[in-house]
Design an enzyme around this catalytic site. Structure first.
Site, PDB file in Angstrom:
ATOM      1  N   ARG A 109       0.850  -1.173   0.000  1.00 45.20           N
ATOM      2  CA  ARG A 109       0.000   0.000   0.000  1.00 45.20           C
ATOM      3  C   ARG A 109       0.891   1.231   0.000  1.00 45.20           C
ATOM      4  NH1 ARG A 109      -4.804   1.295   4.254  1.00 45.20           N
ATOM      5  NH2 ARG A 109      -3.175   2.310   5.431  1.00 45.20           N
ATOM      6  N   THR A 113      -0.978   7.584  -0.426  1.00 49.82           N
ATOM      7  CA  THR A 113      -2.321   7.508  -1.012  1.00 49.82           C
ATOM      8  C   THR A 113      -3.143   6.336  -0.480  1.00 49.82           C
ATOM      9  OG1 THR A 113      -1.595   6.079  -2.800  1.00 49.82           O
ATOM     10  CG2 THR A 113      -1.427   8.453  -3.176  1.00 49.82           C
ATOM     11  N   ASP A 207       0.602  -0.697  12.607  1.00 46.10           N
ATOM     12  CA  ASP A 207       1.065  -1.369  11.386  1.00 46.10           C
ATOM     13  C   ASP A 207       1.425  -2.813  11.734  1.00 46.10           C
ATOM     14  OD1 ASP A 207       2.883  -2.433   9.351  1.00 46.10           O
ATOM     15  OD2 ASP A 207       2.808  -0.420   8.503  1.00 46.10           O
ATOM     16  N   ASP A 210       4.920  -4.173  10.560  1.00 45.18           N
ATOM     17  CA  ASP A 210       6.038  -3.620  11.344  1.00 45.18           C
ATOM     18  C   ASP A 210       6.096  -4.266  12.717  1.00 45.18           C
ATOM     19  OD1 ASP A 210       6.786  -1.952   9.324  1.00 45.18           O
ATOM     20  OD2 ASP A 210       6.096  -0.098  10.282  1.00 45.18           O
TER      21      ASP A 210
HETATM   22  C1  PRP Z   1      -1.095  -3.675   4.975  1.00 47.53           C
HETATM   23  C2  PRP Z   1      -1.854  -4.943   5.309  1.00 47.53           C
HETATM   24  C3  PRP Z   1      -2.727  -5.150   4.103  1.00 47.53           C
HETATM   25  C4  PRP Z   1      -3.038  -3.735   3.699  1.00 47.53           C
HETATM   26  C5  PRP Z   1      -4.420  -3.381   4.163  1.00 47.53           C
HETATM   27  O1  PRP Z   1      -0.035  -3.968   4.149  1.00 47.53           O
HETATM   28  O2  PRP Z   1      -1.036  -6.056   5.528  1.00 47.53           O
HETATM   29  O3  PRP Z   1      -2.072  -5.828   3.043  1.00 47.53           O
HETATM   30  O4  PRP Z   1      -2.084  -2.880   4.335  1.00 47.53           O
HETATM   31  O5  PRP Z   1      -4.798  -2.134   3.718  1.00 47.53           O
HETATM   32  P1  PRP Z   1      -5.891  -1.909   2.592  1.00 47.53           P
HETATM   33  O6  PRP Z   1      -7.065  -2.753   2.950  1.00 47.53           O
HETATM   34  O7  PRP Z   1      -6.183  -0.433   2.702  1.00 47.53           O
HETATM   35  O8  PRP Z   1      -5.307  -2.246   1.272  1.00 47.53           O
HETATM   36  P2  PRP Z   1       1.117  -2.933   3.706  1.00 47.53           P
HETATM   37  O9  PRP Z   1       0.934  -2.565   2.271  1.00 47.53           O
HETATM   38  O10 PRP Z   1       1.216  -1.834   4.698  1.00 47.53           O
HETATM   39  O11 PRP Z   1       2.413  -3.797   3.728  1.00 47.53           O
HETATM   40  P3  PRP Z   1       3.052  -4.801   4.781  1.00 47.53           P
HETATM   41  O12 PRP Z   1       2.253  -6.053   4.677  1.00 47.53           O
HETATM   42  O13 PRP Z   1       4.440  -4.928   4.291  1.00 47.53           O
HETATM   43  O14 PRP Z   1       2.970  -4.148   6.123  1.00 47.53           O
HETATM   44  N1  URA Z   2      -2.301  -1.965   7.510  1.00 50.34           N
HETATM   45  C1  URA Z   2      -1.942  -2.124   8.808  1.00 50.34           C
HETATM   46  O1  URA Z   2      -0.979  -2.834   9.128  1.00 50.34           O
HETATM   47  N2  URA Z   2      -2.671  -1.477   9.733  1.00 50.34           N
HETATM   48  C2  URA Z   2      -3.711  -0.695   9.422  1.00 50.34           C
HETATM   49  O2  URA Z   2      -4.344  -0.133  10.337  1.00 50.34           O
HETATM   50  C3  URA Z   2      -4.060  -0.525   8.073  1.00 50.34           C
HETATM   51  C4  URA Z   2      -3.339  -1.192   7.123  1.00 50.34           C
END
Ligand code: PRP
Ligand code: URA
Ligand code: MG
Length: 215
Positions: A109, A113, A207, A210
């Site tokens: 993501r 944005t 997050d 993280d």
């Molecule tokens: C996070 C999470 C989902 C997404 C959810 O991933 O693991 O994949 O955001 O958000 P959305 O429903 O608005 O798309 P991120 O892209 O932050 O990457 P990560 O898994 O590396 O933390």
């Molecule tokens: N991804 C996350 O890890 N946390 C949130 O709250 C939204 C997207």
């Protein structure tokens, strides 16, 4: 909220589950506890997902030479994780399904944005013959899960054979996902009230990737 659609299966909100969520939601929880208690919720989601699979009757003889009228699972399954955070759910699936095949879809993501971008996919060749557990702990706007599901469908997976396992969802994400895929079951551990201005689930866990992998 789960009354929104019969295809949203919310884990029973027991005190046990609330206790687990209280630990992982706390900003004071360190990584090793975050991992341990998230894994416990993930295990519950996997078990709930497995309950959705069809079975056929299967009788066995017990050591008392008495017939037990049982069942056995029908069909083949695989897991597909949305990298990175979704990989945290792979072990829970492996713990329940020996030598299960796992595919990966790398979607990130955009931090500004909140729009998802697809970078990479590697899926089992015969995925169109399988039931698919799509793995991502966070459903916020729904953009990442929708993009991943479009990849699965483009590879021939039937929507009714996809089960989306998710630890925590926002109402916006559930609505967006089911507008696109009304026949796909979302199995979730919790539904929070809203997204904040940065499209984070509120109150949420922060997050997830993280906290599970790097801080
Ligand atoms: C996070 C999470 C989902 C997404 C959810 O991933 O693991 O994949 O955001 O958000 P959305 O429903 O608005 O798309 P991120 O892209 O932050 O990457 P990560 O898994 O590396 O933390
Ligand atoms: N991804 C996350 O890890 N946390 C949130 O709250 C939204 C997207
Ligand atoms: Mg992600």
């Amino acid at each position: 909220m789960s009354s929104l659609s019969p295809n949203v299966l919310l884990l029973e909100q027991t005190n046990q589950l609330k206790g687990l969520f209280s630990i992982i939601r706390s900003k004071d929880t360190h990584r090793s506890d975050f991992v341990f208690y998230s894994d416990r919720i993930i295990r519950l989601l996997v078990e709930k997902g497995l309950e959705q699979l069809p079975v056929e009757t299967h009788d066995v003889q017990t050591p008392l030479d008495v017939t037990y009228e049982g069942v056995k699972f029908l069909g083949k399954i695989c897991g597909v994780s949305i990298v990175r955070a979704g990989e945290s759910m792979e072990q829970g699936l492996r713990d329940c399904c020996r030598s299960v095949r796992i595919g990966k879809i790398l979607i990130q993501r955009d931090e500004e944005t909140a729009l998802p971008k697809l970078f990479y996919e590697k899926l089992p060749e015969d995925i169109s013959d399988r039931y698919v557990f799509l793995l991502d702990p966070m459903l916020a706007t729904g953009g990442s899960a929708i993009l991943a599901t479009e990849v699965l469908i483009s590879r021939g997976v039937k929507p009714e054979r996809i089960f989306f396992l998710n630890l925590l969802a926002a109402p916006e994400g559930i609505v967006a996902y089911h507008d696109k895929f009304p026949n796909i079951k979302i199995i979730t551990g919790g539904i929070d009230p809203k997204l904040d201005a940065k499209k984070r689930i509120e109150p949420g866990v922060g997050d997830f990737g993280d906290r599970y992998y790097s801080i």
